[in-house]
Design a protein around this motif. Structure first.
Motif, PDB file in Angstrom:
ATOM      1  N   ALA A  13       0.853  -1.194   0.000  1.00 10.67           N
ATOM      2  CA  ALA A  13       0.000   0.000   0.000  1.00 10.67           C
ATOM      3  C   ALA A  13       0.884   1.236   0.000  1.00 10.67           C
ATOM      4  O   ALA A  13       1.973   1.229   0.594  1.00 10.67           O
ATOM      5  N   LEU A  14       0.419   2.293  -0.658  1.00 10.85           N
ATOM      6  CA  LEU A  14       1.149   3.559  -0.673  1.00 10.85           C
ATOM      7  C   LEU A  14       0.186   4.706  -0.925  1.00 10.85           C
ATOM      8  O   LEU A  14      -0.644   4.644  -1.842  1.00 10.85           O
ATOM      9  N   LEU A  15       0.290   5.718  -0.082  1.00  5.16           N
ATOM     10  CA  LEU A  15      -0.445   6.962  -0.265  1.00  5.16           C
ATOM     11  C   LEU A  15       0.546   8.097  -0.025  1.00  5.16           C
ATOM     12  O   LEU A  15       1.316   8.059   0.933  1.00  5.16           O
ATOM     13  N   GLU A  16       0.532   9.081  -0.922  1.00  7.62           N
ATOM     14  CA  GLU A  16       1.383  10.257  -0.751  1.00  7.62           C
ATOM     15  C   GLU A  16       0.495  11.483  -0.615  1.00  7.62           C
ATOM     16  O   GLU A  16      -0.474  11.629  -1.348  1.00  7.62           O
ATOM     17  N   GLU A  17       0.851  12.331   0.341  1.00  8.76           N
ATOM     18  CA  GLU A  17       0.092  13.549   0.575  1.00  8.76           C
ATOM     19  C   GLU A  17       1.042  14.738   0.568  1.00  8.76           C
ATOM     20  O   GLU A  17       2.098  14.713   1.203  1.00  8.76           O
ATOM     21  N   TRP A  18       0.646  15.793  -0.161  1.00  8.20           N
ATOM     22  CA  TRP A  18       1.369  17.066  -0.193  1.00  8.20           C
ATOM     23  C   TRP A  18       0.492  18.086   0.522  1.00  8.20           C
ATOM     24  O   TRP A  18      -0.620  18.356   0.078  1.00  8.20           O
ATOM     25  N   GLY A  35       4.823  33.081   5.616  1.00  3.53           N
ATOM     26  CA  GLY A  35       5.247  34.416   5.202  1.00  3.53           C
ATOM     27  C   GLY A  35       4.661  34.709   3.831  1.00  3.53           C
ATOM     28  O   GLY A  35       3.458  34.591   3.632  1.00  3.53           O
ATOM     29  N   THR A  36       5.525  35.039   2.879  1.00  2.00           N
ATOM     30  CA  THR A  36       5.051  35.278   1.508  1.00  2.00           C
ATOM     31  C   THR A  36       5.155  34.021   0.657  1.00  2.00           C
ATOM     32  O   THR A  36       4.843  34.060  -0.534  1.00  2.00           O
ATOM     33  N   GLY A  37       5.580  32.924   1.254  1.00  2.93           N
ATOM     34  CA  GLY A  37       5.753  31.682   0.513  1.00  2.93           C
ATOM     35  C   GLY A  37       4.882  30.556   1.040  1.00  2.93           C
ATOM     36  O   GLY A  37       3.807  30.780   1.596  1.00  2.93           O
ATOM     37  N   THR A  38       5.397  29.333   0.879  1.00  6.61           N
ATOM     38  CA  THR A  38       4.637  28.132   1.229  1.00  6.61           C
ATOM     39  C   THR A  38       5.535  27.117   1.908  1.00  6.61           C
ATOM     40  O   THR A  38       6.649  26.837   1.443  1.00  6.61           O
ATOM     41  N   ARG A  39       5.030  26.551   2.994  1.00  3.83           N
ATOM     42  CA  ARG A  39       5.663  25.376   3.602  1.00  3.83           C
ATOM     43  C   ARG A  39       5.067  24.170   2.896  1.00  3.83           C
ATOM     44  O   ARG A  39       3.847  24.000   2.858  1.00  3.83           O
ATOM     45  N   VAL A  40       5.923  23.354   2.330  1.00  4.15           N
ATOM     46  CA  VAL A  40       5.514  22.155   1.603  1.00  4.15           C
ATOM     47  C   VAL A  40       5.871  20.949   2.455  1.00  4.15           C
ATOM     48  O   VAL A  40       7.029  20.734   2.777  1.00  4.15           O
ATOM     49  N   GLN A  41       4.850  20.173   2.834  1.00  5.90           N
ATOM     50  CA  GLN A  41       5.080  18.954   3.609  1.00  5.90           C
ATOM     51  C   GLN A  41       4.618  17.764   2.783  1.00  5.90           C
ATOM     52  O   GLN A  41       3.489  17.726   2.297  1.00  5.90           O
ATOM     53  N   TRP A  42       5.507  16.789   2.645  1.00  9.00           N
ATOM     54  CA  TRP A  42       5.218  15.586   1.864  1.00  9.00           C
ATOM     55  C   TRP A  42       5.237  14.395   2.809  1.00  9.00           C
ATOM     56  O   TRP A  42       6.210  14.175   3.528  1.00  9.00           O
ATOM     57  N   THR A  43       4.149  13.634   2.822  1.00  8.56           N
ATOM     58  CA  THR A  43       4.080  12.412   3.618  1.00  8.56           C
ATOM     59  C   THR A  43       4.006  11.223   2.674  1.00  8.56           C
ATOM     60  O   THR A  43       3.162  11.169   1.778  1.00  8.56           O
ATOM     61  N   PHE A  44       4.910  10.285   2.872  1.00  9.88           N
ATOM     62  CA  PHE A  44       5.001   9.041   2.121  1.00  9.88           C
ATOM     63  C   PHE A  44       4.535   7.968   3.095  1.00  9.88           C
ATOM     64  O   PHE A  44       5.280   7.574   3.993  1.00  9.88           O
ATOM     65  N   ALA A  45       3.278   7.550   2.985  1.00  9.38           N
ATOM     66  CA  ALA A  45       2.674   6.578   3.906  1.00  9.38           C
ATOM     67  C   ALA A  45       2.588   5.238   3.181  1.00  9.38           C
ATOM     68  O   ALA A  45       1.969   5.142   2.117  1.00  9.38           O
ATOM     69  N   THR A  46       3.199   4.204   3.753  1.00  7.30           N
ATOM     70  CA  THR A  46       3.308   2.949   3.018  1.00  7.30           C
ATOM     71  C   THR A  46       3.231   1.736   3.930  1.00  7.30           C
ATOM     72  O   THR A  46       3.315   1.832   5.148  1.00  7.30           O
TER      73      THR A  46
END
Length: 162
Positions: free
Chosen positions: A100-105, A111-122
């Motif tokens: 099984a694999l699910l990826e979430e962004w 601030g003026t940008g974006t925090r990008v969080q990537w979860t690789f759930a497997t």
């Protein structure tokens, strides 16, 4: 070649036996980052160098992604929340040992940008889980490098991602 994986829902991002979570920041706003992730699928190899091909299928409800080394994923998009979250599960792959694999962004204003969080759930067999844990540092480097490249691409200049 391809094997069917266990279908999982969004709750798998929290309940998976093995989760790798990485975060980085880009100077682009969340809606711009989201478009790059969810709408410009074919541009993925241009900033995530582990990917050799990515294309939408089923009218955008899914994707086919090829990685260096010959791994192929056929995915179903399970969450589209513009500017906030993009997630997909793998339905078929030729990767050995994975069940099984699910990826979430996750995208969060920073601030003026974006925090990008990537979860690789497997999930997978013991050898698969051991191998993923062993490769954690490399996966983290690949993610951070990809986000840096994405940040440069979105800004049109070098050095915009932290």
């Amino acid at each position: 070649m391809a094997r069917r994986l266990r279908p999982v829902g969004l709750d798998f991002v929290d309940s998976a036996p093995l989760r790798l979570v990485f975060a980085s920041q880009v100077s682009a706003p969340p809606d711009v980052v989201y478009r790059a992730l969810a709408d410009e699928v074919e541009s993925l190899p241009g900033w995530f160098t582990s990917v050799t091909e990515a294309r939408p299928v089923d009218g955008g409800a899914g994707r086919v992604v090829r990685l260096k080394g010959g791994i192929v994923f056929r995915e179903t998009v399970v969450a589209r929340e513009p500017g906030e979250r993009y997630a997909y599960r793998v339905d078929e792959t030729n990767a050995p040992g994975m069940t099984a694999l699910l990826e979430e962004w996750r995208l969060t204003p920073a601030g003026t940008g974006t925090r990008v969080q990537w979860t690789f759930a497997t999930d997978g067999g013991a050898l698969f889980r051991f191998t993923v844990r062993l490769g954690r540092a490399g996966v983290g480097r690949a993610f951070r490098g990809a986000v840096r490249k994405l940040g440069r691409r979105l800004a049109g200049t070098a050095g915009t991602a932290a």
